[in-house]
Scaffold this motif. Structure first.
Motif, mmCIF file in Angstrom:
data_model
loop_
_atom_site.group_PDB
_atom_site.id
_atom_site.type_symbol
_atom_site.label_atom_id
_atom_site.label_comp_id
_atom_site.label_asym_id
_atom_site.label_seq_id
_atom_site.Cartn_x
_atom_site.Cartn_y
_atom_site.Cartn_z
ATOM 1 N N ALA A 205 -0.523 2.003 16.796
ATOM 2 C CA ALA A 205 0.084 3.338 16.784
ATOM 3 C C ALA A 205 0.276 3.806 15.337
ATOM 4 C CB ALA A 205 1.413 3.306 17.524
ATOM 5 N N PHE A 206 -0.765 4.443 14.812
ATOM 6 C CA PHE A 206 -0.745 4.966 13.445
ATOM 7 C C PHE A 206 -1.381 6.353 13.450
ATOM 8 C CE2 PHE A 206 -0.822 0.390 13.300
ATOM 9 C CZ PHE A 206 0.169 0.094 12.370
ATOM 10 N N VAL A 207 -0.892 7.243 12.577
ATOM 11 C CA VAL A 207 -1.459 8.596 12.517
ATOM 12 C C VAL A 207 -2.981 8.516 12.401
ATOM 13 C CG1 VAL A 207 -1.530 10.760 11.216
ATOM 14 C CG2 VAL A 207 0.658 9.561 11.501
ATOM 15 N N SER A 208 -3.464 7.663 11.506
ATOM 16 C CA SER A 208 -4.900 7.459 11.253
ATOM 17 C C SER A 208 -5.668 8.784 11.341
ATOM 18 C CB SER A 208 -5.486 6.414 12.206
ATOM 19 O OG SER A 208 -5.142 6.621 13.556
ATOM 20 N N PRO A 209 -5.421 9.671 10.347
ATOM 21 C CA PRO A 209 -5.914 11.047 10.441
ATOM 22 C C PRO A 209 -7.397 11.245 10.156
ATOM 23 C CG PRO A 209 -4.735 10.736 8.375
ATOM 24 C CD PRO A 209 -4.593 9.452 9.141
ATOM 25 N N TYR A 210 -8.045 10.251 9.535
ATOM 26 C CA TYR A 210 -9.438 10.465 9.136
ATOM 27 C C TYR A 210 -10.445 9.792 10.065
ATOM 28 C CZ TYR A 210 -7.140 12.148 4.943
ATOM 29 O OH TYR A 210 -6.331 12.841 4.091
ATOM 30 N N ARG A 211 -11.456 10.582 10.454
ATOM 31 C CA ARG A 211 -12.505 10.076 11.363
ATOM 32 C C ARG A 211 -13.206 8.847 10.798
ATOM 33 N NH1 ARG A 211 -14.446 15.709 11.968
ATOM 34 N NH2 ARG A 211 -13.069 16.529 13.578
ATOM 35 N N ASP A 212 -13.538 8.914 9.507
ATOM 36 C CA ASP A 212 -14.280 7.801 8.904
ATOM 37 C C ASP A 212 -13.485 6.498 8.973
ATOM 38 O OD1 ASP A 212 -16.319 9.506 8.342
ATOM 39 O OD2 ASP A 212 -16.033 9.528 6.168
ATOM 40 N N ASP A 213 -12.180 6.593 8.728
ATOM 41 C CA ASP A 213 -11.342 5.386 8.766
ATOM 42 C C ASP A 213 -11.280 4.816 10.182
ATOM 43 O OD1 ASP A 213 -10.952 6.010 6.152
ATOM 44 O OD2 ASP A 213 -8.846 6.575 6.354
ATOM 45 N N ARG A 214 -11.119 5.719 11.164
ATOM 46 C CA ARG A 214 -11.074 5.245 12.555
ATOM 47 C C ARG A 214 -12.417 4.625 12.941
ATOM 48 N NH1 ARG A 214 -8.433 10.487 13.404
ATOM 49 N NH2 ARG A 214 -10.330 11.196 14.430
ATOM 50 N N MET A 215 -13.489 5.158 12.362
ATOM 51 C CA MET A 215 -14.819 4.607 12.661
ATOM 52 C C MET A 215 -14.953 3.184 12.116
ATOM 53 S SD MET A 215 -17.567 5.073 14.270
ATOM 54 C CE MET A 215 -17.660 6.815 14.668
ATOM 55 N N LEU B 68 0.821 -1.222 0.000
ATOM 56 C CA LEU B 68 0.000 0.000 0.000
ATOM 57 C C LEU B 68 0.848 1.262 0.000
ATOM 58 C CD1 LEU B 68 -2.641 -1.070 2.681
ATOM 59 C CD2 LEU B 68 -2.863 -1.193 0.187
ATOM 60 N N GLY B 69 0.347 2.284 -0.709
ATOM 61 C CA GLY B 69 1.005 3.584 -0.729
ATOM 62 C C GLY B 69 0.284 4.566 0.184
ATOM 63 N N PHE B 70 0.260 5.829 -0.209
ATOM 64 C CA PHE B 70 -0.321 6.849 0.657
ATOM 65 C C PHE B 70 -1.479 7.607 0.006
ATOM 66 C CE2 PHE B 70 3.763 5.902 2.492
ATOM 67 C CZ PHE B 70 3.497 5.903 3.855
ATOM 68 N N SER B 71 -2.049 7.029 -1.066
ATOM 69 C CA SER B 71 -3.248 7.641 -1.651
ATOM 70 C C SER B 71 -4.395 7.503 -0.646
ATOM 71 C CB SER B 71 -3.613 6.911 -2.947
ATOM 72 O OG SER B 71 -4.091 5.616 -2.648
ATOM 73 N N PRO B 72 -5.456 8.305 -0.795
ATOM 74 C CA PRO B 72 -6.581 8.181 0.136
ATOM 75 C C PRO B 72 -7.122 6.748 0.209
ATOM 76 C CG PRO B 72 -6.821 10.161 -1.189
ATOM 77 C CD PRO B 72 -5.637 9.420 -1.739
ATOM 78 N N GLU B 73 -7.198 6.072 -0.956
ATOM 79 C CA GLU B 73 -7.716 4.695 -0.981
ATOM 80 C C GLU B 73 -6.779 3.764 -0.203
ATOM 81 O OE1 GLU B 73 -7.111 6.498 -3.776
ATOM 82 O OE2 GLU B 73 -9.189 7.175 -4.003
ATOM 83 N N ASP B 74 -5.481 3.935 -0.418
ATOM 84 C CA ASP B 74 -4.517 3.064 0.259
ATOM 85 C C ASP B 74 -4.448 3.350 1.757
ATOM 86 O OD1 ASP B 74 -4.017 1.869 -2.130
ATOM 87 O OD2 ASP B 74 -1.861 2.251 -2.167
ATOM 88 N N ARG B 75 -4.583 4.632 2.122
ATOM 89 C CA ARG B 75 -4.610 4.964 3.550
ATOM 90 C C ARG B 75 -5.799 4.292 4.229
ATOM 91 N NH1 ARG B 75 -2.249 9.581 6.018
ATOM 92 N NH2 ARG B 75 -0.818 10.721 4.674
ATOM 93 N N GLN B 76 -6.943 4.313 3.518
ATOM 94 C CA GLN B 76 -8.136 3.698 4.093
ATOM 95 C C GLN B 76 -7.960 2.183 4.216
ATOM 96 O OE1 GLN B 76 -12.196 3.530 2.017
ATOM 97 N NE2 GLN B 76 -12.591 4.957 3.674
ATOM 98 N N GLU B 77 -7.413 1.571 3.169
ATOM 99 C CA GLU B 77 -7.186 0.122 3.187
ATOM 100 C C GLU B 77 -6.173 -0.246 4.283
ATOM 101 O OE1 GLU B 77 -8.623 -2.393 2.078
ATOM 102 O OE2 GLU B 77 -7.158 -4.013 2.018
ATOM 103 N N ASN B 78 -5.172 0.618 4.462
ATOM 104 C CA ASN B 78 -4.185 0.432 5.530
ATOM 105 C C ASN B 78 -4.880 0.332 6.895
ATOM 106 O OD1 ASN B 78 -1.460 0.537 6.684
ATOM 107 N ND2 ASN B 78 -1.905 2.646 7.271
ATOM 108 N N ILE B 79 -5.752 1.298 7.161
ATOM 109 C CA ILE B 79 -6.444 1.328 8.456
ATOM 110 C C ILE B 79 -7.436 0.168 8.574
ATOM 111 C CG2 ILE B 79 -7.988 2.708 9.925
ATOM 112 C CD1 ILE B 79 -5.060 3.738 9.726
ATOM 113 N N ARG B 80 -8.115 -0.166 7.463
ATOM 114 C CA ARG B 80 -9.065 -1.288 7.504
ATOM 115 C C ARG B 80 -8.355 -2.581 7.896
ATOM 116 N NH1 ARG B 80 -10.911 -5.744 4.990
ATOM 117 N NH2 ARG B 80 -9.234 -5.730 3.451
ATOM 118 N N ARG B 81 -7.217 -2.849 7.246
ATOM 119 C CA ARG B 81 -6.493 -4.092 7.556
ATOM 120 C C ARG B 81 -5.992 -4.098 8.998
ATOM 121 N NH1 ARG B 81 -2.494 -5.012 2.404
ATOM 122 N NH2 ARG B 81 -4.048 -4.733 0.755
ATOM 123 N N ILE B 82 -5.493 -2.953 9.457
ATOM 124 C CA ILE B 82 -5.018 -2.873 10.846
ATOM 125 C C ILE B 82 -6.184 -3.157 11.799
ATOM 126 C CG2 ILE B 82 -4.105 -1.310 12.623
ATOM 127 C CD1 ILE B 82 -2.638 0.090 10.126
#
Lengths: 202, 202
Positions: free
Chosen positions: B108-118, B77-91
């Motif tokens: 321990a991840f930046v996880s900057p977006y509310r929706d992803d943390r949700m 995974l890279g750092f595009s919005p889609e990849d960031r979301q997939e990163n958090i989903r897998r974690i």
């Protein structure tokens, strides 16, 4: 540790609990028991029975199988060759995390391709990967057909079904072979536990 | 269990070790401590310090962070919005597996977006998800810059860097807030341990 805010602790290093620390606390080493074999060969049944035995011994162990992986972590994957490979890669990587946490992880997936199993094997140390070939002839698996998948495959409802319309590549040098059409579950569990003891993992 | 081969055990059901069984053996419940905050806020330092304290108490806990996830499971995974979301989903999905295994997992991840943390929050039971906002003002984080990332972001070497060129969405109702620019590590660890005790997780 000091009472200063984080920022002033410029020389503070993360205190990391290592795999060795965890193993010492657990009283045993960790490894991957990678069960491979045809659908219906008894992988999941055997993995869960071994897990139960390890639990009774108060050891740290965990089963990864279709029930907790296919609909969760790997819920975005289908059954194309690329997706099958990615499926096994992720299971291997998650297994590595569990091993790092001192856990004996038991994976129960058909994992029909040698190359894919090799990817999983190479993620951990040599002595940490134990390939368990759950051997059972196709006719027997098809007779059992616990999930009705062979019937669907024969009817053409499932394309590329391992053993019917897609290959199963037998392990060439698995650490253990369990012939589930000739051996009882109890004996099979005992065979695996004995192996773990002999290798001084438990 | 019978001594017959697997095939004859047509009524044999998998014996599954449950989360409850594991918790009982461990002597504590499991949960996710989800650390979120800017790069350099101290998430990983704090997560590892809490993990160390839990280990000293002989509890089952594990840290997921960039060191063991970004180059392994999420190495594709890279750092595009889609990849960031997939990163958090897998974690989130991996955290769920650890929770199922009775482990207190600290991410321990930046996880900057509310929706992803949700998305991560909703994977486990309500009481099993503890969002820990490691709060630290941007100037302080940039001064610390432990990995030299802010400098690279300012030089334009890293596009879409949280806090500089991409947003950090503050948690609206985190279970815990740790102000790492005002509080010592010791005090912060104590605050989290006390929370776990109060919630009768440990």
């Amino acid at each position: 540790m000091s009472q200063k805010p984080f920022a002033d602790n410029i020389h503070w290093h993360d205190s990391v609990v290592t795999k060795q620390d965890r193993s010492q606390l657990n009283g045993h080493k960790s490894c991957v028991l990678w069960f491979t074999g045809l659908s219906g060969s008894g992988k999941s049944t055997l993995a869960n029975a071994v897990n139960q035995r390890l639990f009774e011994k108060k050891l740290s162990s965990y089963v990864l199988d279709g029930d907790n992986v296919r609909h969760g972590l790997n819920g975005d994957l289908g059954f194309s060759p690329e997706d099958r490979q990615e499926n096994i890669r992720r299971i291997g990587e998650v297994s590595k995390l569990f091993v790092d946490n001192g856990t004996i992880v038991l994976t129960a997936f058909v994992s029909p391709y040698r190359d894919d199993r090799m990817i999983a094997r190479k993620l951990v140390a040599k002595e940490e990967f134990i390939e368990v070939y759950v051997k059972c002839n196709l006719e027997e698996c098809e007779n059992r057909d616990p999930k009705g998948l062979y019937k669907k495959a024969r009817n053409g409802e499932i394309p590329e079904f391992t053993g019917i319309s897609a290959p199963y590549e037998e392990p060439e040098s698995p650490e253990l072979v369990i012939s589930s059409d000739e051996t009882s579950i109890d004996t099979s569990v005992e065979q695996i536990i004995t192996f773990l003891e002999k290798k001084q993992i438990i």
